[in-house]
Design a protein around this motif. Structure first.
Motif, PDB file in Angstrom:
ATOM      1  N   GLY A 111     -12.274  12.939   4.668  1.00  0.00           N
ATOM      2  CA  GLY A 111     -12.664  11.882   5.571  1.00  0.00           C
ATOM      3  C   GLY A 111     -12.903  10.525   4.940  1.00  0.00           C
ATOM      4  N   ASP A 112     -12.673  10.410   3.644  1.00  0.00           N
ATOM      5  CA  ASP A 112     -12.869   9.127   2.973  1.00  0.00           C
ATOM      6  C   ASP A 112     -11.672   8.861   2.082  1.00  0.00           C
ATOM      7  OD1 ASP A 112     -14.054   6.745   2.208  1.00  0.00           O
ATOM      8  OD2 ASP A 112     -15.994   7.660   1.763  1.00  0.00           O
ATOM      9  N   ARG A 113     -11.712   7.763   1.304  1.00  0.00           N
ATOM     10  CA  ARG A 113     -10.567   7.419   0.479  1.00  0.00           C
ATOM     11  C   ARG A 113     -11.022   6.748  -0.802  1.00  0.00           C
ATOM     12  NH1 ARG A 113     -11.825   2.919   3.056  1.00  0.00           N
ATOM     13  NH2 ARG A 113     -10.785   0.926   2.695  1.00  0.00           N
TER      14      ARG A 113
ATOM     15  N   ASP B 298       0.828  -1.208   0.000  1.00  0.00           N
ATOM     16  CA  ASP B 298       0.000   0.000   0.000  1.00  0.00           C
ATOM     17  C   ASP B 298       0.861   1.256   0.000  1.00  0.00           C
ATOM     18  OD1 ASP B 298      -2.237  -1.553   0.070  1.00  0.00           O
ATOM     19  OD2 ASP B 298      -2.884  -0.960   2.082  1.00  0.00           O
ATOM     20  N   ILE B 299       0.489   2.188  -0.853  1.00  0.00           N
ATOM     21  CA  ILE B 299       1.055   3.542  -0.831  1.00  0.00           C
ATOM     22  C   ILE B 299      -0.112   4.481  -0.543  1.00  0.00           C
ATOM     23  CG2 ILE B 299       2.298   5.327  -2.099  1.00  0.00           C
ATOM     24  CD1 ILE B 299       3.448   3.094  -3.862  1.00  0.00           C
ATOM     25  N   VAL B 300      -0.043   5.190   0.573  1.00  0.00           N
ATOM     26  CA  VAL B 300      -1.169   5.980   1.062  1.00  0.00           C
ATOM     27  C   VAL B 300      -0.823   7.465   1.018  1.00  0.00           C
ATOM     28  CG1 VAL B 300      -2.707   6.399   3.012  1.00  0.00           C
ATOM     29  CG2 VAL B 300      -1.827   4.085   2.594  1.00  0.00           C
ATOM     30  N   PHE B 301      -1.657   8.233   0.345  1.00  0.00           N
ATOM     31  CA  PHE B 301      -1.525   9.689   0.332  1.00  0.00           C
ATOM     32  C   PHE B 301      -2.668  10.278   1.149  1.00  0.00           C
ATOM     33  CE2 PHE B 301       0.630   8.421  -3.591  1.00  0.00           C
ATOM     34  CZ  PHE B 301       1.800   9.153  -3.506  1.00  0.00           C
TER      35      PHE B 301
ATOM     36  N   PRO C  36     -21.128   4.518  21.471  1.00  0.00           N
ATOM     37  CA  PRO C  36     -20.842   5.605  20.535  1.00  0.00           C
ATOM     38  C   PRO C  36     -19.397   5.543  20.067  1.00  0.00           C
ATOM     39  CG  PRO C  36     -20.726   6.415  22.774  1.00  0.00           C
ATOM     40  CD  PRO C  36     -21.160   4.977  22.869  1.00  0.00           C
ATOM     41  N   GLY C  37     -19.112   6.226  18.980  1.00  0.00           N
ATOM     42  CA  GLY C  37     -17.735   6.339  18.531  1.00  0.00           C
ATOM     43  C   GLY C  37     -17.003   7.405  19.333  1.00  0.00           C
ATOM     44  N   LEU C  38     -15.684   7.367  19.283  1.00  0.00           N
ATOM     45  CA  LEU C  38     -14.876   8.390  19.929  1.00  0.00           C
ATOM     46  C   LEU C  38     -14.606   9.521  18.938  1.00  0.00           C
ATOM     47  CD1 LEU C  38     -12.295   6.147  21.802  1.00  0.00           C
ATOM     48  CD2 LEU C  38     -13.951   7.682  22.874  1.00  0.00           C
ATOM     49  N   ARG C  39     -14.675  10.741  19.412  1.00  0.00           N
ATOM     50  CA  ARG C  39     -14.402  11.879  18.539  1.00  0.00           C
ATOM     51  C   ARG C  39     -12.894  12.045  18.373  1.00  0.00           C
ATOM     52  NH1 ARG C  39     -18.592  16.786  20.156  1.00  0.00           N
ATOM     53  NH2 ARG C  39     -20.527  15.587  19.892  1.00  0.00           N
ATOM     54  N   VAL C  40     -12.413  11.849  17.161  1.00  0.00           N
ATOM     55  CA  VAL C  40     -10.986  11.971  16.881  1.00  0.00           C
ATOM     56  C   VAL C  40     -10.804  12.693  15.554  1.00  0.00           C
ATOM     57  CG1 VAL C  40     -10.385   9.862  18.137  1.00  0.00           C
ATOM     58  CG2 VAL C  40     -10.908   9.728  15.697  1.00  0.00           C
ATOM     59  N   ASN C  41      -9.600  13.171  15.330  1.00  0.00           N
ATOM     60  CA  ASN C  41      -9.254  13.778  14.050  1.00  0.00           C
ATOM     61  C   ASN C  41      -8.802  12.665  13.112  1.00  0.00           C
ATOM     62  OD1 ASN C  41      -8.530  15.515  11.980  1.00  0.00           O
ATOM     63  ND2 ASN C  41      -6.540  16.019  12.877  1.00  0.00           N
ATOM     64  N   ALA C  42      -9.715  12.166  12.287  1.00  0.00           N
ATOM     65  CA  ALA C  42      -9.432  11.022  11.423  1.00  0.00           C
ATOM     66  C   ALA C  42      -8.570  11.454  10.238  1.00  0.00           C
ATOM     67  CB  ALA C  42     -10.724  10.395  10.932  1.00  0.00           C
ATOM     68  N   LEU C  43      -7.390  10.850  10.139  1.00  0.00           N
ATOM     69  CA  LEU C  43      -6.476  11.157   9.043  1.00  0.00           C
ATOM     70  C   LEU C  43      -6.644  10.193   7.884  1.00  0.00           C
ATOM     71  CD1 LEU C  43      -4.024  12.816   8.031  1.00  0.00           C
ATOM     72  CD2 LEU C  43      -2.552  11.147   9.192  1.00  0.00           C
ATOM     73  N   ASP C  44      -6.821   8.905   8.195  1.00  0.00           N
ATOM     74  CA  ASP C  44      -6.909   7.881   7.153  1.00  0.00           C
ATOM     75  C   ASP C  44      -7.688   6.695   7.700  1.00  0.00           C
ATOM     76  OD1 ASP C  44      -6.553   6.204   4.980  1.00  0.00           O
ATOM     77  OD2 ASP C  44      -4.521   5.631   5.549  1.00  0.00           O
ATOM     78  N   SER C  45      -8.794   6.348   7.052  1.00  0.00           N
ATOM     79  CA  SER C  45      -9.652   5.274   7.552  1.00  0.00           C
ATOM     80  C   SER C  45      -9.244   3.894   7.046  1.00  0.00           C
ATOM     81  CB  SER C  45     -11.107   5.544   7.154  1.00  0.00           C
ATOM     82  OG  SER C  45     -11.248   5.575   5.730  1.00  0.00           O
ATOM     83  N   THR C  46      -8.157   3.806   6.268  1.00  0.00           N
ATOM     84  CA  THR C  46      -7.714   2.517   5.746  1.00  0.00           C
ATOM     85  C   THR C  46      -7.471   1.526   6.887  1.00  0.00           C
ATOM     86  OG1 THR C  46      -6.617   3.613   3.894  1.00  0.00           O
ATOM     87  CG2 THR C  46      -5.984   1.329   4.349  1.00  0.00           C
ATOM     88  N   GLY C  47      -8.098   0.363   6.807  1.00  0.00           N
ATOM     89  CA  GLY C  47      -7.869  -0.690   7.787  1.00  0.00           C
ATOM     90  C   GLY C  47      -8.603  -0.527   9.102  1.00  0.00           C
ATOM     91  N   ALA C  48      -9.437   0.504   9.243  1.00  0.00           N
ATOM     92  CA  ALA C  48     -10.125   0.719  10.525  1.00  0.00           C
ATOM     93  C   ALA C  48     -11.027  -0.460  10.869  1.00  0.00           C
ATOM     94  CB  ALA C  48     -10.938   2.011  10.475  1.00  0.00           C
TER      95      ALA C  48
END
Length: 359
Positions: free
Chosen positions: A112-114, A22-25, A243-255
């Protein structure tokens, strides 16, 4: 967590599937357009695909075995060394194939998506030939259906004491044939996201989908992204919603893979259902704050760090206090795991000598 069965060490978790480089930008300002160039704020390179789940499970202390095909190129050699030496994953049923290159995925993350761009070829042998005699394992994780029509390998475990955790991929045809769920009664757990769950059950809400699925499988879990997760466990009679935790999501890959690995941990440890969901939601929330699916997966060290900070800031607001209250069970879970706890690694393609030095 492992025990010996005959002459072979029993795995906590066994899994198989396609492996990718994987190469992730991350941090793209917009979607790419023809004839233009855009710059990303961040970039990572790492093993992907089935490696996401394998690394997440191993970092949480599960004795994890992986059957995967590796290319004979630099990407494949690096991935093998990293997974075996750095991440302590058992590759006894994995194989290197001559004159077969690694599959490559480029992940583009924005808003927020990919989006993914992938090139690769199927491994030269069938999954069953790759696995051979299935290893003894407390749990296995597999897809409900195979895209090539091959019988799912996890059925080889039959009616033994191995827990089968199942997932289902996105249906590109968007037919969402309910027949895909016909083998759920052979599984212990099913963990779709809310879109997949509603589509396959022909329902209009995540809760309705959960009720339908809980009639077919002992442990039904429906993930809802940043909104958390819901679940029903017929084996214990529990239901839970977190509930989900409020975080600054950078990359959702593999979550989703990190969430699944954490659910396996909690289930094998026989935690209450709500604690399992909270732990899985926390693990995935920690992962999305870093880029790269597998190497962003948290280890127990990262969870210790988060919990220490969460308790220290509990008095700042009612929301922080509520988070500290809900996760109070970590005080009982973490002491046995804090010593020499594993932490995440930097997602950078490097020299094999760097992996050796790390290990």
């Amino acid at each position: 967590m492992s025990s010996s069965v005959g002459t072979e060490t029993r795995l906590d978790l066994f899994l198989t599937g396609p492996l990718f480089f994987d190469i992730v930008f991350t941090g793209l300002p917009s979607a790419p357009k023809p004839g233009t160039e855009i710059w990303a704020d961040g970039m990572g390179s790492l093993p992907g695909g089935i490696a996401n789940l394998a690394v997440a499970a191993s970092r949480l202390g599960l004795n994890t075995g992986l059957a995967a095909g590796f290319g004979d190129d630099a990407y494949g050699a690096w991935a093998w060394s990293l997974l075996a030496e750095q991440e302590n994953i058992n590759l006894g049923r994995s194989r290197r194939f001559r004159n077969w290159h690694s599959a490559v995925t480029v992940s583009l993350s924005w808003l927020g998506d990919r989006s993914l761009i992938t090139h690769g070829h199927p491994i030269p042998v069938s999954q069953r030939e790759l696995i051979g005699s299935p290893p003894a394992a407390r749990a296995v994780f597999g897809e409900l259906v195979r895209p090539d029509g091959e019988e799912p390998w996890w059925k080889d475990y039959g009616a033994g004491d191995t827990l089968v955790f199942a997932d289902v991929g996105w249906d590109p045809s968007e037919v969402w044939d309910p027949a895909v769920l016909s083998d759920l009664h052979l599984c212990h757990a099913f963990l779709p996201n809310h879109v997949e769950a509603m589509a396959y059950t022909r329902t209009d809400s995540a809760n309705a989908a959960l009720r339908r699925l809980s009639d077919q499988v002992p442990l039904a879990v429906v993930t809802r992204g940043p909104d958390g997760a819901i679940a029903a466990d017929a084996s214990t009679g529990e239901t839970a919603s977190v509930p989900g935790l409020r975080v600054n999501a950078l990359d959702s890959t593999g979550a989703g893979d990190v969430f699944a690995a954490a659910m396996v941990v909690g289930t094998l440890e026989q935690w209450p259902l709500e604690q399992r969901l909270l732990f899985a939601s926390l693990s995935s929330a920690l992962a999305v704050q870093h880029f790269g699916g597998s190497l962003a997966a948290p280890g127990w060290g990262d969870i210790v760090d988060w919990w220490t900070a969460a308790k220290a800031t509990a008095s700042r607001s009612a929301e922080d206090a509520d988070v500290a209250r809900r996760y109070g069970f970590l005080d009982d879970v973490l002491p046995d795991r804090a010593r020499n706890a594993v932490r995440r690694a930097e997602a950078t393609f490097g020299l094999l000598t760097e992996v050796e030095a790390f290990s």
